[in-house]
Design a protein around this motif. Structure first.
Motif, PDB file in Angstrom:
ATOM      1  N   GLU A  10       9.818  -8.524   7.051  1.00 22.87           N
ATOM      2  CA  GLU A  10      11.106  -9.401   7.233  1.00 22.87           C
ATOM      3  C   GLU A  10      10.953 -10.520   8.409  1.00 22.87           C
ATOM      4  O   GLU A  10      11.110 -11.518   8.193  1.00 22.87           O
ATOM      5  N   ARG A  11      10.844  -9.639   9.462  1.00 18.90           N
ATOM      6  CA  ARG A  11      10.414 -10.570  10.762  1.00 18.90           C
ATOM      7  C   ARG A  11       9.201 -11.480  10.828  1.00 18.90           C
ATOM      8  O   ARG A  11       9.376 -12.711  11.229  1.00 18.90           O
ATOM      9  N   LEU A  12       8.135 -10.971  10.417  1.00 18.49           N
ATOM     10  CA  LEU A  12       6.940 -11.863  10.082  1.00 18.49           C
ATOM     11  C   LEU A  12       7.214 -13.193   9.387  1.00 18.49           C
ATOM     12  O   LEU A  12       6.962 -14.087   9.756  1.00 18.49           O
ATOM     13  N   LEU A  13       7.890 -12.918   8.207  1.00 20.09           N
ATOM     14  CA  LEU A  13       8.198 -13.979   7.517  1.00 20.09           C
ATOM     15  C   LEU A  13       9.383 -14.841   7.979  1.00 20.09           C
ATOM     16  O   LEU A  13       9.066 -16.131   7.925  1.00 20.09           O
ATOM     17  N   ALA A  14      10.269 -14.371   8.815  1.00 19.90           N
ATOM     18  CA  ALA A  14      11.153 -15.016   9.586  1.00 19.90           C
ATOM     19  C   ALA A  14      10.546 -15.996  10.515  1.00 19.90           C
ATOM     20  O   ALA A  14      11.069 -17.131  10.846  1.00 19.90           O
ATOM     21  N   TYR A  15       9.870 -15.332  11.327  1.00 17.13           N
ATOM     22  CA  TYR A  15       9.020 -16.114  12.455  1.00 17.13           C
ATOM     23  C   TYR A  15       8.337 -17.063  11.893  1.00 17.13           C
ATOM     24  O   TYR A  15       8.129 -18.173  12.712  1.00 17.13           O
TER      25      TYR A  15
ATOM     26  N   VAL B  57      11.978 -23.845  17.027  1.00 22.10           N
ATOM     27  CA  VAL B  57      12.673 -23.870  18.310  1.00 22.10           C
ATOM     28  C   VAL B  57      13.741 -25.353  18.798  1.00 22.10           C
ATOM     29  O   VAL B  57      14.603 -24.970  19.413  1.00 22.10           O
ATOM     30  N   THR B  58      13.065 -26.299  18.168  1.00 20.26           N
ATOM     31  CA  THR B  58      13.714 -27.687  18.354  1.00 20.26           C
ATOM     32  C   THR B  58      15.048 -27.639  17.623  1.00 20.26           C
ATOM     33  O   THR B  58      15.933 -28.389  18.103  1.00 20.26           O
ATOM     34  N   THR B  59      15.281 -26.783  16.830  1.00 12.89           N
ATOM     35  CA  THR B  59      16.619 -26.678  15.962  1.00 12.89           C
ATOM     36  C   THR B  59      17.658 -25.856  16.925  1.00 12.89           C
ATOM     37  O   THR B  59      19.062 -25.976  16.238  1.00 12.89           O
ATOM     38  N   TYR B  60      17.492 -25.349  17.861  1.00 11.05           N
ATOM     39  CA  TYR B  60      18.401 -24.445  18.603  1.00 11.05           C
ATOM     40  C   TYR B  60      18.964 -25.031  19.744  1.00 11.05           C
ATOM     41  O   TYR B  60      18.251 -25.942  20.334  1.00 11.05           O
ATOM     42  N   ASN B  61      20.227 -25.044  19.961  1.00 14.61           N
ATOM     43  CA  ASN B  61      21.041 -25.763  20.896  1.00 14.61           C
ATOM     44  C   ASN B  61      21.038 -24.829  22.533  1.00 14.61           C
ATOM     45  O   ASN B  61      21.129 -25.238  23.327  1.00 14.61           O
ATOM     46  N   HIS B  62      20.570 -23.539  22.207  1.00  7.14           N
ATOM     47  CA  HIS B  62      20.893 -22.742  23.268  1.00  7.14           C
ATOM     48  C   HIS B  62      19.875 -21.543  23.076  1.00  7.14           C
ATOM     49  O   HIS B  62      19.729 -21.067  22.034  1.00  7.14           O
ATOM     50  N   ILE B  63      19.127 -21.108  24.196  1.00  5.50           N
ATOM     51  CA  ILE B  63      18.169 -20.103  24.010  1.00  5.50           C
ATOM     52  C   ILE B  63      18.655 -18.732  23.582  1.00  5.50           C
ATOM     53  O   ILE B  63      18.033 -17.933  22.995  1.00  5.50           O
TER      54      ILE B  63
ATOM     55  N   ASP C  47      18.603 -14.733  17.106  1.00  6.86           N
ATOM     56  CA  ASP C  47      17.973 -14.850  15.665  1.00  6.86           C
ATOM     57  C   ASP C  47      16.426 -14.071  15.598  1.00  6.86           C
ATOM     58  O   ASP C  47      15.877 -13.418  14.662  1.00  6.86           O
ATOM     59  N   LEU C  48      15.795 -14.289  16.836  1.00  8.65           N
ATOM     60  CA  LEU C  48      14.477 -14.014  16.944  1.00  8.65           C
ATOM     61  C   LEU C  48      14.470 -12.239  17.124  1.00  8.65           C
ATOM     62  O   LEU C  48      13.724 -11.280  16.425  1.00  8.65           O
ATOM     63  N   THR C  49      15.569 -11.621  17.507  1.00 10.85           N
ATOM     64  CA  THR C  49      15.444 -10.199  17.814  1.00 10.85           C
ATOM     65  C   THR C  49      16.165  -9.324  16.786  1.00 10.85           C
ATOM     66  O   THR C  49      16.381  -8.032  16.600  1.00 10.85           O
ATOM     67  N   ARG C  50      16.792 -10.119  15.649  1.00 14.02           N
ATOM     68  CA  ARG C  50      17.346  -9.392  14.413  1.00 14.02           C
ATOM     69  C   ARG C  50      16.437  -8.300  13.957  1.00 14.02           C
ATOM     70  O   ARG C  50      15.304  -8.676  13.522  1.00 14.02           O
ATOM     71  N   ASN C  51      17.081  -7.309  13.812  1.00 17.97           N
ATOM     72  CA  ASN C  51      16.360  -6.077  13.102  1.00 17.97           C
ATOM     73  C   ASN C  51      15.242  -5.374  13.651  1.00 17.97           C
ATOM     74  O   ASN C  51      14.534  -4.425  13.357  1.00 17.97           O
ATOM     75  N   LEU C  52      14.972  -6.039  15.060  1.00 17.31           N
ATOM     76  CA  LEU C  52      14.112  -5.324  15.943  1.00 17.31           C
ATOM     77  C   LEU C  52      14.377  -3.955  16.115  1.00 17.31           C
ATOM     78  O   LEU C  52      13.457  -2.994  16.266  1.00 17.31           O
ATOM     79  N   THR C  53      15.710  -3.829  16.461  1.00 17.71           N
ATOM     80  CA  THR C  53      16.185  -2.466  16.744  1.00 17.71           C
ATOM     81  C   THR C  53      15.849  -1.201  15.863  1.00 17.71           C
ATOM     82  O   THR C  53      15.283  -0.247  16.132  1.00 17.71           O
ATOM     83  N   MET C  54      15.749  -1.590  14.498  1.00 13.69           N
ATOM     84  CA  MET C  54      15.376  -0.698  13.573  1.00 13.69           C
ATOM     85  C   MET C  54      13.940  -0.308  13.614  1.00 13.69           C
ATOM     86  O   MET C  54      13.788   0.768  13.373  1.00 13.69           O
TER      87      MET C  54
ATOM     88  N   VAL D 144       8.492 -13.191  20.007  1.00 11.81           N
ATOM     89  CA  VAL D 144       9.973 -13.540  20.587  1.00 11.81           C
ATOM     90  C   VAL D 144       9.635 -14.027  21.904  1.00 11.81           C
ATOM     91  O   VAL D 144      10.187 -15.390  22.273  1.00 11.81           O
ATOM     92  N   GLU D 145       9.042 -13.670  22.607  1.00 11.06           N
ATOM     93  CA  GLU D 145       8.824 -14.182  24.045  1.00 11.06           C
ATOM     94  C   GLU D 145       8.116 -15.351  24.043  1.00 11.06           C
ATOM     95  O   GLU D 145       8.371 -16.474  24.747  1.00 11.06           O
ATOM     96  N   VAL D 146       6.853 -15.634  23.001  1.00 14.98           N
ATOM     97  CA  VAL D 146       6.280 -16.727  22.975  1.00 14.98           C
ATOM     98  C   VAL D 146       7.567 -17.885  22.442  1.00 14.98           C
ATOM     99  O   VAL D 146       7.262 -19.218  22.936  1.00 14.98           O
TER     100      VAL D 146
END
Length: 149
Positions: free
Chosen positions: A29-34, A39-45, A51-58, A128-130
């Motif tokens: 899911e994360r690979l497909l989401a990435y 990044v140009t559509t976001y107003n704040h980091i 959005d990038l870290t969603r589901n990484l905790t699992m 995420v860092e990239v």
């Protein structure tokens, strides 16, 4: 004790299988989401980071806890082995070694699941860092362009 002996392996390996499914599902899911992140559509980091870290905790949770699930299976397997030896009244080293060897397969299964889960988590965190670095670079370029114009 017979119920524990009968259902121990199926329970431990079913739980590890469920954990493997969860880790695989969220990794894909994360690979497909990435692939769709712009990044140009976001107003704040911070919005990007959420959005990038969603589901990484699992994925991280599976990697961190799979060895413990395996270890629990091993400990219970050893408990069953010693219980059966104690009830039989004999000390056959072959029976002890077979029981202990079979008990250790649960730990091996947990470790075998943890390693790829942690690798996947670390690779996804690198992505995420990239993306965060790309966002910061994009913002810096926009601010420099606005200052000139």
């Amino acid at each position: 004790m017979d119920i524990l002996k009968l259902y121990l392996d199926i329970t431990v390996f079913s739980l590890l299988g469920l954990m493997a499914f969860i880790a695989t599902w969220f990794t894909l899911e994360r690979l497909l989401a990435y692939r769709k992140v712009d990044v140009t559509t976001y107003n704040h980091i911070d919005l990007l980071t959420v959005d990038l870290t969603r589901n990484l905790t699992m994925i991280s949770t599976v990697g961190a806890n799979a060895p413990y699930v395996g270890l629990l299976g091993t400990v219970l397997g050893i408990l069953v082995t010693f219980y059966e030896l104690g009830m039989s009244g004999t000390m056959n080293t072959g029976d002890i070694m077979v029981g202990l060897a079979l008990a250790l397969k649960a730990t091996a299964g947990g470790i075998a699941l943890a390693i790829p889960s942690i690798i996947a988590y670390n690779l996804l965190m690198r992505r995420v860092e990239v993306c965060q670095a790309e966002y910061r670079a994009y913002e810096a370029l926009n601010q420099a362009g606005a200052a000139r114009g």
